[in-house]
Design an enzyme around this catalytic site. Structure first.
Site, PDB file in Angstrom:
ATOM      1  N   LYS A  14       0.871  -1.183   0.000  1.00 13.98           N
ATOM      2  CA  LYS A  14       0.000   0.000   0.000  1.00 13.98           C
ATOM      3  C   LYS A  14       0.903   1.226   0.000  1.00 13.98           C
ATOM      4  O   LYS A  14       1.459   1.603   1.025  1.00 13.98           O
ATOM      5  CB  LYS A  14      -0.914  -0.025   1.231  1.00 13.98           C
ATOM      6  CG  LYS A  14      -1.958   1.075   1.228  1.00 13.98           C
ATOM      7  CD  LYS A  14      -2.919   0.923   2.396  1.00 13.98           C
ATOM      8  CE  LYS A  14      -3.940   2.046   2.410  1.00 13.98           C
ATOM      9  NZ  LYS A  14      -4.889   1.918   3.532  1.00 13.98           N
ATOM     10  N   ASP A 103     -15.524   3.467   7.661  1.00 18.04           N
ATOM     11  CA  ASP A 103     -15.515   3.617   6.198  1.00 18.04           C
ATOM     12  C   ASP A 103     -15.840   2.272   5.544  1.00 18.04           C
ATOM     13  O   ASP A 103     -15.193   1.862   4.581  1.00 18.04           O
ATOM     14  CB  ASP A 103     -14.158   4.149   5.718  1.00 18.04           C
ATOM     15  CG  ASP A 103     -14.200   4.647   4.268  1.00 18.04           C
ATOM     16  OD1 ASP A 103     -15.313   4.936   3.774  1.00 18.04           O
ATOM     17  OD2 ASP A 103     -13.134   4.738   3.638  1.00 18.04           O
TER      18      ASP A 103
END
Length: 246
Positions: A14, A103
């Site tokens: 990431k 989220d």
């Protein structure tokens, strides 16, 4: 996608391009490092490159739930209920650790494809936060308004006090996406003026053979009143029952 030189293991890197993000990346890494559950994305470590921290996670081969639902792949009710149960198990575990996601979306639910079927894995904990405990009589300061608008609970969108039940509303929207195989975008998934789910219109979009309890659970999760939404413990128990009858 990267491969470990010694073990040959494939992982996901990431990339973190912003220096200002370093604290967030470290925080997300520390949180993920404390989590261990088959329906939570596995954290493998961090690597440092040119002074930047980058997170390494396990590689999940099937993309995300939004992509799967949008594909022409046939998905039986038992497959859809099983995917919903996987996500609920991951969230039940997360909440049991005193953390909520903030989220949760169909983009952040990854899908592992194996010979024996699909497994859903919850990912992306960059906005995860400790579940607030508001003591009686104290000044209640709402948490920041964060998340992805289509999945955000009404109380979050209104800037009000919110807690882990905001995750349950987001999950309810994911259930609706899964049941009708439509995107969460309000152009496709009917919503009310006050940010709720338009249940009457949504019913017309559902196949007649949809398990009634599965549909009712979606409506229950999308309740306007956070206190009346079920916990993920109740959700997992409900879905296990639905799965047994499929």
């Amino acid at each position: 996608q990267v491969r470990h030189r010694q073990s040959g293991q494939i992982m996901v890197l990431k990339m973190n391009k912003l220096t200002s993000n370093r604290g967030n990346m470290l925080r997300e890494g520390q949180l993920m490092n404390r989590l261990s559950h088959p329906n939570i994305l596995r954290f493998m470590g961090v690597c440092v490159h040119q002074g930047q921290l980058h997170a390494l996670t396990e590689y999940i081969n099937g993309g995300n739930l939004e992509q799967l639902l949008d594909s022409p792949v046939p998905l039986s009710w038992s497959i859809r209920v099983k995917l919903a149960l996987d996500i609920a198990c991951g969230l039940r575990y997360l909440h049991s650790k005193g953390i909520f996601h903030r989220d949760l979306t169909s983009k952040n639910c990854l899908v592992r494809c194996e010979a024996n079927g699909y497994t859903a894995v919850v990912a992306d904990f960059g906005l995860a936060e400790k579940i607030p405990t508001y003591s009686e009589g104290s000044e209640k300061e709402p948490l920041a308004v964060v998340g992805s608008p289509y999945w955000m609970a009404p109380e979050v969108l209104r800037g009000e006090i919110y807690n882990e039940k905001a995750d349950v509303f987001a999950y309810g929207i994911i259930l609706c996406e899964t049941i009708a195989r439509v995107p969460a975008d309000p152009d496709y998934l009917p919503r009310t003026e006050d940010f709720g789910l338009d249940i009457t219109t949504f019913r017309t979009m559902v196949e007649v053979d949809c398990p009634v309890t599965f549909l009712q659970l979606a409506f229950h999760c999308c309740s306007m009143d956070p206190a009346s939404r079920p916990s993920f413990l109740e959700i997992t128990q409900c879905l296990e029952g639905v799965l047994q009858h499929q």
